[in-house]
Design a protein around this motif. Structure first.
Motif: not given
Ligand SMILES: Nc1ncnc2c1ncn2[C@@H]1O[C@H](COP(=O)(O)OP(=O)(O)OP(=O)(O)O)[C@@H](O)[C@H]1O
Ligand SMILES: [Mg+2]
Length: 496
Positions: A43-45, A85-87, A164-167
């Motif tokens: 997913k993030s990729t 981002h996730q982070h 939104l990556d794992e917000p």
């Protein structure tokens, strides 16, 4: 009308995995599309490719009907794409306002833009219905607010498509609710959003459609009203997932941890409790009510006042000594405290135990064979994917990084485990797995202190539940008594 975003056959290979394997999907204007899938599914990729952070090996993209081939995030921003981002990627020593302008107008000195920026940011916040203190430094903001800054930053750049990556991984339930209200309002104005989350309940409540990815491939796309938690979980993992923890009653033994009048600034104002061998004691509470201070004090990472006894003796005040005594700690922030990102799994797997046998070998050198054996056991027992012991921790997906930390802390055979947010960012299948390992360890006599912002996790895993509010324990409940509503009220400071 053209679609907001169309991806066709996006493919990306890393040395050990095919992270994206001919992924095609589309996003309509006016909708929230959720992207779900196991840890490491890709997913993030995929989202980094859309945001111009890395090129695909193959595949095409269109934004609003026009071919789109970003060379950098600047390209993405110019095409109206924003990403949280996730982070977090904020610059910590800078203020919110500085972070908003940062990198926006290359070449223009920072101080020139600030007045104008303040006006625009203020107007934007009014429109969005949320506030962030513009002159506060990022490092002084709680994560919930940092995340608003990330969103504000994207919208400040006039993003029409928000990724939104794992917000919500680090948000309290209340903050998550606010975020969802914002997202719905945002897309109702004709924008579009992609939302990645492992919390399937949220996915169902906020998104219009859900695309499921497994092993780098699209498994399917479903409309939210027509699917269910169980179906999504099954599509993600490829088998039935037990969404409830299966455990028998606890058989508590001797008192392992005894805490009396523990105070630690700034927020822990005096707590007393005990944890026995063979039981899981859960601390429920809205984040920021002293849990971080409690965990760090017990782990020897923070100064405190009060008495802490471990197996009848005072617990040392030093992290390394605490570890040596047989206390394991799953830290809430795996990036800051749990892992050294540039170390391999082999090195991360013994972090904190490197000076002890069997890892410290002849003449005090690290014993490579013992380390490799240990790391191999970890990746296999805890299903770390890919199964590499050489790869640096940085190269693993978020959830797999978490599995490395959990595995390391459990495998060292502790008497007491302090577990803070043990399944944060972990997929449903892996949550099931980690929960089973925790219950198993409990049944073998491990004392577990569980701190989690996830109510359903606390309720389903704990044998006793302590509720924290404003630095104190305001109630103790059995899991049967702890219906979400009652627990929610206690957590909000309403006496039972
Ligand atoms: N820079 C990299 N080098 C090598 N492998 C990588 C790199 N980035 C990602 N990977 C690998 O690609 C795969 C997909 O990772 P990705 O971060 O996209 O997963 P994810 O779906 O976001 O998972 P999570 O839910 O855990 O965040 C993983 O196996 C990961 O280890
Ligand atoms: Mg990810």
């Amino acid at each position: 009308m053209a679609k907001a975003l169309v991806l066709k056959d996006i493919t990306k290979r890393f040395p050990l995995v095919l992270a994206n394997d001919h992924i095609s999907l589309d996003l309509n204007w006016g909708e929230v599309l959720a992207l779900v899938g196991e840890n490491g599914a890709g997913k993030s990729t995929l989202m980094k490719i859309v945001y111009g952070l890395q090129p695909p090996d193959k595949g095409e993209m269109w934004v609003d009907g026009k071919p789109y081939r970003p060379k950098s995030p600047l390209d993405a921003i110019a095409h109206g794409i924003g990403m949280v981002h996730q982070h977090f990627m904020l610059v910590e020593p800078f203020t919110v306002l500085e972070n908003l302008v940062l990198g926006l107008e290359p070449g223009s000195p920072l101080y020139l833009d600030l007045d104008e920026a303040r006006k625009r940011a203020t107007a934007l916040m009014e429109e969005l219905g949320f506030q962030v203190p513009l002159d506060e430094r990022i490092e002084n903001l709680p994560v919930g607010l940092q995340q608003r800054v990330e969103i504000l930053k994207a919208l400040y750049r006039q993003a029409k498509i928000l990724i939104l990556d794992e917000p919500t991984a680090v948000l309290t339930p209340q903050e998550a609710e606010e975020l969802f209200r914002f997202l719905r309002a945002y897309v109702s104005k004709g924008n579009a959003a992609i939302f990645i989350s492992h919390k399937l309940k949220e996915v169902l409540s906020v998104s219009d459609r859900v695309t499921v990815i497994r092993d780098g491939r699209v498994v399917g796309t479903v409309k939210t009203p027509e699917t269910s938690l169980e179906e999504l979980a099954r599509m993600m993992v490829g088998r039935e997932v037990v969404l409830r923890v299966e455990k028998g009653p606890a058989k508590p033994g001797e008192v392992v941890l005894e805490v009396e009048g523990l105070e630690a600034p700034p927020r822990l104002r005096g707590v007393s409790f005990f944890v026995r061998a063979g039981e899981i004691v859960g601390i429920a509470g809205v984040e920021g009510n002293g849990q971080t201070e409690l965990v760090e004090a017990l782990a020897g990472l923070r100064k405190y006042r009060g008495t802490v006894r471990y197996l009848g003796h005072p617990l040392p005040h030093l992290a390394l000594k605490v570890r040596e005594a047989g206390v394991s700690h799953i830290p809430e922030d795996r990036l800051a405290r749990g892992l050294v990102l540039d170390f391999s799994v082999r090195e991360n797997a013994i972090l904190g135990d490197q000076h002890r046998p069997p890892f410290r070998g002849f003449l005090g050198f690290l014993d490579g064979k013992a380390m490799e054996h240990h790391a191999r056991t970890l990746v296999e027992t805890f299903d770390v994917r890919p199964r590499s012991t050489d790869l640096s921790a940085r190269r693993f997906s978020g959830g797999n990084q978490q599995k490395i930390v959990v595995g390391r802390e459990l495998l060292r055979g502790p008497r007491l485990l302090i577990a803070a947010q043990p399944t944060r960012g972990v997929d449903v299948g892996a949550i099931e797995f980690i929960h089973q390992r925790l219950v198993e360890a409990r049944d073998q006599g491990l004392a577990v202190l569980l701190v989690s912002a996830d109510l359903s996790e606390v309720i389903s895993l704990s044998d006793r539940i302590l509720v924290m509010y404003e630095g104190r324990i305001v109630g103790e409940l059995t899991p049967e008594e702890a219906k979400e509503e009652r627990l929610g009220l206690l957590m909000a400071g309403v006496p039972a």
